[in-house]
Design a protein around this motif. Structure first.
Motif: not given
Ligand SMILES: [Zn+2]
Length: 438
Positions: A5-9, A13-14, A137-139
């Motif tokens: 899940f962290k990786l997805q964020i 974000w990238l 990520a958008m936040m």
């Protein structure tokens, strides 16, 4: 939090930050919107029983799809969503979460949230883990961009916690949730101990914190203050800016999505890379409008041509920040927040909330914490937290406004202090009376 899940964020974000990054021009933005829309329509045809039929009936033209409102959206909930989740099971889970205040359970991996209805019209929303990751990520990208690798503390005041929000826990962020149902003093002392770098709350709570800060009962130095959930009025914005010594940022977001946020200059811009915006004008001069949004990214519960009951005012001049995203001058509150009063001919006339607010606050500079409620066809109650003698000029101003608008006489009564707003969004101007269809 799971590694995946962290990786997805991080991946999302990238993408927002580096590749492809934010669109540089209106043309680039619109090209991306068209691509995203084609993908969304393909998904809808494959996965949403309701939209498969609606698209067929519309001859494949998305512009001919019905405009949805909360009621129609909820009525078709089970066939709109692509996770096969029924309205009853979703409600049961959301209500149980509200009751127990444990917001972690999910339905087959999908987060279920309950939105605060303004007229007892409650809505359910569904979000998948990857949609949560994208949201987080958008936040980060738009609202709280990291400036260094230092861990930051985020204080988040919410009516109800949800998986959606607790997902923002990470190595770079320490997250504290403050429950608005707790007494304010309790939250304030917790906040003082926590010392947030980022403070996120609705304006009515920000106001309480700002007042405590000005009194000296709280001393915090957040690097950024972000207002969410309610309309931030200029007066509250000025008070908070003074208390925290900075521009107050705003996020316009609701269960229907992350809609808009402020740029570096403090102007709200629609997140047009995430949503497609259409407008239903509310007046003949085509200035104020109700937004009709299509979320280009959500898949679990598609939001397509969904009309919000917020009234939007365009900005007086374009924002000089250079963003290709359309700017918002002001959010005029909810549809319920207009008064409906009769004119001399007996026809219902709309009184926009900004006129009502202006009339009330112009009565006296000490008028700060107030609420006007339309309780009947010709009855309005004015509440005030503050010196009672102020109510008289407030009521006088409001009466003068109605007279100027050539309305039939309205009974305006003093209502004492504001009724408790616990667990509800504060509306300075509210209407609890609904006209019967003739
Ligand atoms: Zn701007």
């Amino acid at each position: 939090m799971q590694l995946l899940f962290k990786l997805q964020i991080v991946l999302h974000w990238l993408r927002f930050r580096c590749w492809p990054g934010d669109p540089a021009s209106r043309a680039q933005l619109e090209a991306r919107q068209r691509r995203a829309l084609r993908k969304l329509l393909r998904w809808l045809r494959r996965r949403s029983p309701w939209y498969r039929e609606a698209l067929a009936a519309a001859g494949g033209d998305w512009r001919r799809l019905p405009v949805m409102q909360k009621r129609s959206f909820m009525a078709e909930f089970s066939r709109i969503n692509t996770a096969g989740i029924g309205l009853d099971e979703a409600y049961a889970l959301a209500l149980e979460a509200e009751r127990s205040r444990n917001f972690s359970p999910t339905l087959r991996g999908i987060t279920v949230g309950l939105s605060t209805g303004t007229s007892g019209n409650r809505g359910i929303f569904l979000v998948s883990p990857s949609e949560r990751a994208r949201w987080a990520a958008m936040m980060f990208h738009r609202v709280a961009p990291p400036r260094s690798l230092r861990k930051r503390r985020l204080a988040f005041f919410l009516r109800a916690n949800s998986n959606l929000y607790s997902s923002v826990r990470s190595a770079l962020l320490e997250f504290a949730f403050f429950d608005l149902l707790e007494p304010a003093e309790h939250n304030l002392s917790r906040l003082q101990a926590f010392q947030p770098d980022l403070l996120i709350a609705q304006p009515s709570m920000l106001r309480i914190i700002a007042e405590a800060q000005l009194r000296g009962t709280v001393a915090i130095r957040p690097e950024r203050v972000i207002s969410v959930a309610e309309v931030l009025e200029p007066r509250d914005r000025a008070l908070c800016a003074r208390a925290f010594g900075q521009e107050i940022h705003q996020v316009y977001q609701c269960t229907e999505g992350f809609l808009a946020c402020t740029c570096r200059l403090g102007t709200l811009h629609w997140n047009e890379d995430l949503i497609l915006l259409e407008k239903r004008y509310a007046d003949s001069s085509r200035t104020r409008y109700f937004p009709i949004i299509t979320d280009l990214t959500r898949r679990t519960q598609p939001v397509v041509r969904y009309e919000l009951d917020d009234l939007i005012l365009p900005p007086e001049a374009p924002c000089p920040c250079g963003s290709p995203f359309e700017a918002i001058g002001a959010i005029e509150g909810r549809l319920d927040d207009v008064f409906l009063l009769r004119d001399q001919a007996g026809a219902l006339q709309t009184v926009f909330p900004d006129f009502i607010r202006r009339a009330l606050i112009q009565a006296d500079p000490a008028v700060e914490d107030y609420q006007a409620v339309q309780t009947g066809p010709d009855a309005v109650t004015v509440h005030l937290n503050g010196p009672e003698p102020l109510l008289e000029p407030m009521i006088g101003n409001l009466g003068a406004l109605f007279q100027r608008m050539n309305l039939t006489p309205v009974q305006i009564r003093p209502g004492g202090p504001l009724p408790p707003q616990e667990g509800r969004k504060l509306r300075r101007v509210s209407r609890i009376w609904t006209p019967q269809a003739d």
